[in-house]
Design an enzyme around this catalytic site. Structure first.
Site, short mmCIF file in Angstrom:
data_model
loop_
_atom_site.label_atom_id
_atom_site.label_comp_id
_atom_site.label_asym_id
_atom_site.label_seq_id
_atom_site.Cartn_x
_atom_site.Cartn_y
_atom_site.Cartn_z
N ARG A 239 0.89 -1.27 -0.07
CA ARG A 239 -0.07 -0.01 -0.05
C ARG A 239 0.82 1.30 -0.12
O ARG A 239 1.91 1.19 0.67
CB ARG A 239 -1.06 -0.04 1.18
CG ARG A 239 -1.93 -1.07 1.30
CD ARG A 239 -2.97 -0.73 0.14
NE ARG A 239 -4.11 -1.73 0.18
CZ ARG A 239 -4.30 -2.74 -0.76
NH1 ARG A 239 -3.41 -2.93 -1.42
NH2 ARG A 239 -5.08 -3.64 -0.47
N GLU A 268 -3.49 7.16 -6.12
CA GLU A 268 -3.67 6.44 -7.31
C GLU A 268 -4.90 6.94 -7.92
O GLU A 268 -5.96 6.64 -7.73
CB GLU A 268 -3.48 4.92 -7.24
CG GLU A 268 -2.09 4.50 -6.36
CD GLU A 268 -2.20 3.08 -5.96
OE1 GLU A 268 -1.07 2.64 -5.68
OE2 GLU A 268 -2.93 2.42 -6.18
N HIS A 287 0.51 -0.24 -10.32
CA HIS A 287 -0.37 -0.99 -9.26
C HIS A 287 -0.68 -2.35 -10.03
O HIS A 287 -2.07 -2.60 -10.15
CB HIS A 287 -1.63 -0.22 -8.69
CG HIS A 287 -1.84 -0.97 -7.41
ND1 HIS A 287 -2.45 -0.10 -6.49
CD2 HIS A 287 -2.07 -2.28 -7.19
CE1 HIS A 287 -3.13 -0.91 -5.53
NE2 HIS A 287 -2.68 -2.27 -5.92
#
Length: 321
Positions: A239, A268, A287
């Site tokens: 994270r 994000e 990601h």
């Protein structure tokens, strides 16, 4: 039964089937809706009984506007985008996918380490740019190459993914340390549990595999970085908010942290002014640790199983029971 998928594109950009959901009812799929509070969310849910989301938020206001909403299925493990406590008050189960990508995320974590240590992508690009053909020597390299064998890796968070990563690192002849409040035999088999300060002081490579809680938010900060070895390498595909990004930038610029490889950032999609975009020796990927086709097919099937269990009166993987 009406099922609406509010942000289906990242789960299924077109290479897998919505069939497992379509077997359960009338399915409407939107590629994208909103990643912030918006009236469009409630509008698209409409009179659907089940909302399927990934990162589209479901707030108290949205639930109040959708009286027919009876269940929320999350195409992921994390569910913080849902006001799950209010959902509980309204009797709406929030169901997630707790296990689907252990192998994928571990694979990606070690891939990030290998890219830092071997710079494969960079050197391949240089060859295709013509540099090898024009080089007077039979080989060249632009960065120091790092051998991982015999070095020490520290893993912060030794759950399923951390334990799996430790297995891979052990197979690469690395010494593995771990910090986790919840110790278990599977972890002891692949790592030595130590206190955080000891892990920081002894590790050549530090992997973040812990969840984001108040106790772990900003765990990589200037004070903890100061406790690390000079020249440490940081890997984070857990994270983004685990890292204080300005502090990491400063450490990369000074050389205290030799390199960082990140698959996640604080916000994000990444913001254009994120300080790490200007940092030295920093790899950032968008990601994608979770995103293999195999993992996404598992997410799809588990989500369908969760909804089927709800339809049968016994919701599965409920996070707000």
């Amino acid at each position: 039964m009406k099922i609406v998928v509010l942000d289906g594109y990242t789960e299924n950009p077109g290479d897998i089937s919505w069939g497992p959901l379509e077997e359960l009812g009338e399915v409407t799929v939107y590629d994208r809706t909103a990643y912030e509070e918006s009236p469009l969310i409630a509008e698209r849910i409409g009179d659907a009984e089940v909302a399927v989301i990934n990162k589209t938020p479901i707030s108290k206001e949205t639930m109040d506007k959708c009286p027919n909403l009876k269940a929320i299925a999350v195409l992921a493990t994390g569910y913080n985008v849902v006001d799950y406590e209010y959902a509980k008050e309204k009797g709406i189960p929030v169901m997630n996918v707790p296990v689907y990508g252990t192998d994928n995320v571990s694979q990606f974590a070690v891939s990030l380490l290998m890219e830092v240590c071997s710079h494969i992508g960079h050197h391949s690009d240089s060859v295709f740019a013509g540099e090898w053909a024009a080089n007077p020597d039979w080989c060249y390299w632009h960065y120091p190459m790092i051998e991982v064998s015999g070095k020490t890796a520290g893993i912060i968070g030794l759950g399923r993914i951390g334990t799996n990563t430790a297995k891979i690192l052990k197979a690469m002849n690395m010494n593995v340390l771990a910090f986790d409040a919840h110790q278990h035999d599977a972890g002891r088999a692949v790592a030595e549990y130590v206190e955080l300060d000891e892990l920081l002081a002894k590790s050549d490579f530090i992997f973040l595999h812990c969840p984001l809680f108040p106790a772990t938010e900003g765990i990589i900060n200037k004070d903890n970085i100061a406790k690390m070895k000079d020249g440490v390498v940081l890997i984070n595909n857990s994270r983004g908010p685990l890292v204080v990004e300005q502090d990491l930038y400063d450490a990369l610029e000074s050389g205290k942290v030799a390199a960082a490889a990140l698959d996640v950032v604080s916000t994000e999609p990444i913001k254009a002014d994120n300080v790490l975009l200007k940092a030295k020796n920093c790899i950032i990927t968008p990601h994608i640790s979770w995103a293999t086709r195999e993992a996404r097919e598992r997410i799809m099937q588990t989500t369908a199983d969760n909804i089927k269990a709800y339809m049968d009166g016994t919701p599965a993987n409920v996070v707000n029971a």
